[in-house]
Scaffold this motif. Structure first.
Motif, short mmCIF file in Angstrom:
data_model
loop_
_atom_site.label_atom_id
_atom_site.label_comp_id
_atom_site.label_asym_id
_atom_site.label_seq_id
_atom_site.Cartn_x
_atom_site.Cartn_y
_atom_site.Cartn_z
N PHE A 145 0.84 -1.20 0.00
CA PHE A 145 0.00 0.00 0.00
C PHE A 145 0.87 1.25 0.00
N ARG A 146 1.79 1.31 0.93
CA ARG A 146 2.62 2.51 1.06
C ARG A 146 3.55 2.66 -0.15
N ALA A 147 4.07 1.55 -0.63
CA ALA A 147 4.98 1.61 -1.78
C ALA A 147 4.24 2.06 -3.04
N THR A 148 3.01 1.60 -3.21
CA THR A 148 2.24 1.99 -4.39
C THR A 148 1.90 3.48 -4.33
N GLU A 149 1.49 3.91 -3.15
CA GLU A 149 1.19 5.33 -2.97
C GLU A 149 2.42 6.18 -3.32
#
Lengths: 437, 437
Positions: B346-350
């Motif tokens: 999630f954080r990496a995609t954001e």
């Protein structure tokens, strides 16, 4: 497969294409076809996918799957390593007692736990699919599944089918435990692998007719010619490309059959990942007829003129019995079956888009059988490759997803330099938070 | 609910919004809020939906559902009469033995037959939902289901819950057979009815906490203020609107939780049918994290700069146990759980979207419980109504779908003049067919 592009003509639709545009495009289709044919014949990376109807070895798939008689199939994969299997499992006819196919294609712990609780693990075949064997989600899920089988006293080595490349942890695992194994073909990106064992193993476990699927695809492959007016897949690709350049930057894929709902997801990956690069690429929308007439049609018909709508149906289907006991408020339903209603809605929706001057394409299969589905999938792959040629993009790569994978590894503690840098960039996030509490 | 719009700022994203834009927009939000508040207080058509947390009567839902103890629930409805129920059935926690909820929301004869074959009809509760009682698909499906129950020797009058308006064939049926009945509230379009009995009855049959759902929605309703900087739903709506006008004409709704997959479909209807008119309206894309990182992310990150990505997650969730027996090829997974992996993705995609200068919004729930889901659904309804005000469209109507309904009736033989004319227009279709045979 028949493709009717009549409702994309400029006389009907805005944006639309003129006959002169189609004739001009046909010259480019001829040149693109030569490139595609050469790539296919020489098994170049990506183009090799269009040779799968010949190259795929259904006997190997049968040999790897015939020993199983499962009550359920669990495909552990993600993206192109799951969508093809899900598409075929839903779309291909199978015996009444065929095992359901579930895909573990996300790393949601609550979902994985529920799925494992619900499955009869001692009667489930697990098909783990990853070319590299190192796809984080797939490997993590497989290890969790294997652990659950062990905990349930099930011999996982008796119930696991591995689909992978020539090296990596899954290949080593298969060798060590002498597991039945299928090989991911060379030169075929995941989103183009539906006709390979990646897609067909689960269908074979359901007793679906993989040979007929490939025969349909072979027939579509044999029909590829240098003219969009002779090749349904190219007609679709050429029109989608021309409309995209004229402002139809979205493409709603709307099958009128529940069995083709996963197909719309498969198409969305094919289109998005192949063509979405260099600031280009038509955005695929996934929808379902008739259901989404009550959700998306208002937008398609009255929103921005930036959409092509693709309507897919079988020309023939078992329409079912007439709806019984119709009340007088809806007397027009008298004598109609659910299939009649669905068909009337298909035609009415198509006409309603045309009446509003919105472009749509009709894609028609003879019926929902393995052969027709093979024609459909191959035809759309050919369409996608054609669009890539016409738009001059690298159809078979997906470079934009690498950064996120590197960052995720960094966040989980991988200590390479690229991983550390990416993880640091994640931490530097800009914040402007509005909190309801 | 928290909404973080930091990654939509012009410093990060193109298209993006500047702080000055947000400040200017905030004046318009204040005026729009006054309009919304008045409409809500006076229960005007559509605006009345925002009063549901107060107006909904969970005791009536309990009274109508408490007599049942089903093994399965079958919701017969379509569009807004099915998506709310499906959303709540998936998103709200329920006891382990809660009955599954199936929606018969299409008129595919093969699908209906298979579903009816699979359901234990003598232990299934059928909840048929249609305000008018004359929705063609819903009525046809219900008549088929009722017939199947009769054929199976099941007393359908003991197993049917009707949700409808004050008149029409379903109301007459309910009166004649003294069926338990719930009322579709006045002034609430189907796509805004999730908090009414239309959405909550199926959840109540699962034993979900409908009161907590409404309490969460009430808290979001109480928090509506005249500033986007104080109201998460308005912050979301204002930014979505500003980005739409700056070229982000699509909005990808990407929950990172399988339980919120139907929520993305609910949002897609809310957004498309409310805002898709007059040549305007942001196109909703339905996606799912982390799965669609392997399908759509390439396009979102490297395609046209015409997309806002909305990332939704619970701030807290049970992450599960560490992945066991991690091989050395992926040592970074050592000690990580599926939940840790999902969170890192999630954080990496954001961050990966931000690194490519693509706008995204983070919507964060405390956790996946009924109260937080109530905040989320109400917040997004408020966002949608706000966008309608800012764009000056008729948020609560869907005029563009009428023509197709009329044409479908005409094709089935209805003999009104409008029906005959529309059916004739269908027959006049422009054809340009490319056939593969």
């Amino acid at each position: 497969m028949r493709v009717d592009i009549g409702n994309t003509l400029a006389a009907t639709a805005t944006p639309g294409v003129s006959r002169a545009t189609l004739d001009r495009l046909d010259d480019r289709v001829a040149a693109a076809h030569e490139r595609i044919r050469r790539g296919r014949d020489e098994r170049e990376h990506g183009y090799a996918a269009l040779a799968l109807p010949d190259d795929a070895d259904p006997a190997a798939v049968r040999a790897a799957t015939d020993g199983f008689d499962p009550a359920a199939v669990l495909v552990v994969g993600i993206g192109g390593s799951a969508l093809g299997a899900s598409t075929l499992a839903a779309a291909l006819p199978a015996p009444d007692d065929a095992p359901p196919v579930h895909a573990l294609d996300n790393v949601d712990p609550a979902h994985a736990e529920r799925l494992l609780d619900d499955l009869p693990l001692d009667e489930t075949v697990v098909n783990v699919v990853s070319r590299s064997g190192t796809t984080a989600e797939t490997l993590a899920n497989f290890l969790v599944v294997r652990d659950a089988m062990r905990s349930a006293g099930v011999d996982w080595t008796e119930r696991t089918l591995v689909t992978t490349g020539d090296a990596g942890p899954l290949r080593r695992l298969a060798d060590r435990h002498d597991l039945p194994t299928l090989r991911v073909p060379d030169g075929v990106p995941g989103r183009f692998s539906v006709l390979s064992p990646v897609g067909t193993a689960a269908a074979a476990l359901r007793g679906a007719d993989v040979e007929a699927l490939l025969a349909g695809a072979r027939s579509a492959a044999a029909g590829l010619s240098g003219s969009l007016f002779e090749t349904p897949g190219y007609a679709y690709g050429a029109v989608a490309h021309a409309l995209d350049r004229r402002g139809a930057t979205s493409n709603a894929m709307v099958p009128y059959a529940e069995a083709l709902e996963p197909f719309a997801e498969w198409f969305a990956q094919l289109w998005a990942e192949s063509l979405g690069k260099d600031g280009l690429g038509q955005t695929p929308l996934r929808a379902l007829g008739a259901t989404d007439q009550h959700s998306q049609l208002q937008l398609y018909r009255a929103g921005r003129r930036d959409k092509l709508v693709t309507l897919v149906r079988p020309a023939e289907r078992d329409a079912g019995l007439p709806v019984p006991d119709v009340p007088e408020d809806v007397r027009y339903l008298d004598g109609a079956s659910l299939g009649d209603l669905l068909d009337a809605e298909f035609r009415a929706t198509e006409a309603s888009l045309a009446a509003a001057g919105r472009p749509s394409v009709r894609v028609e299969l003879d019926r929902l059988d393995a052969r027709s589905v093979g024609e459909l999938l191959y035809g759309l792959e050919a369409a996608c490759v054609l669009v890539g040629e016409l738009a001059d993009v690298e159809t078979f790569t997906q470079p934009a997803v690498e950064w996120g994978k590197t960052a995720a590894r960094g966040l989980l503690g991988a200590d390479g330099e690229a991983e550390r840098e990416a993880a640091a960039a994640v931490a530097a996030k800009e914040r402007l938070v509005v909190d309801g509490d």
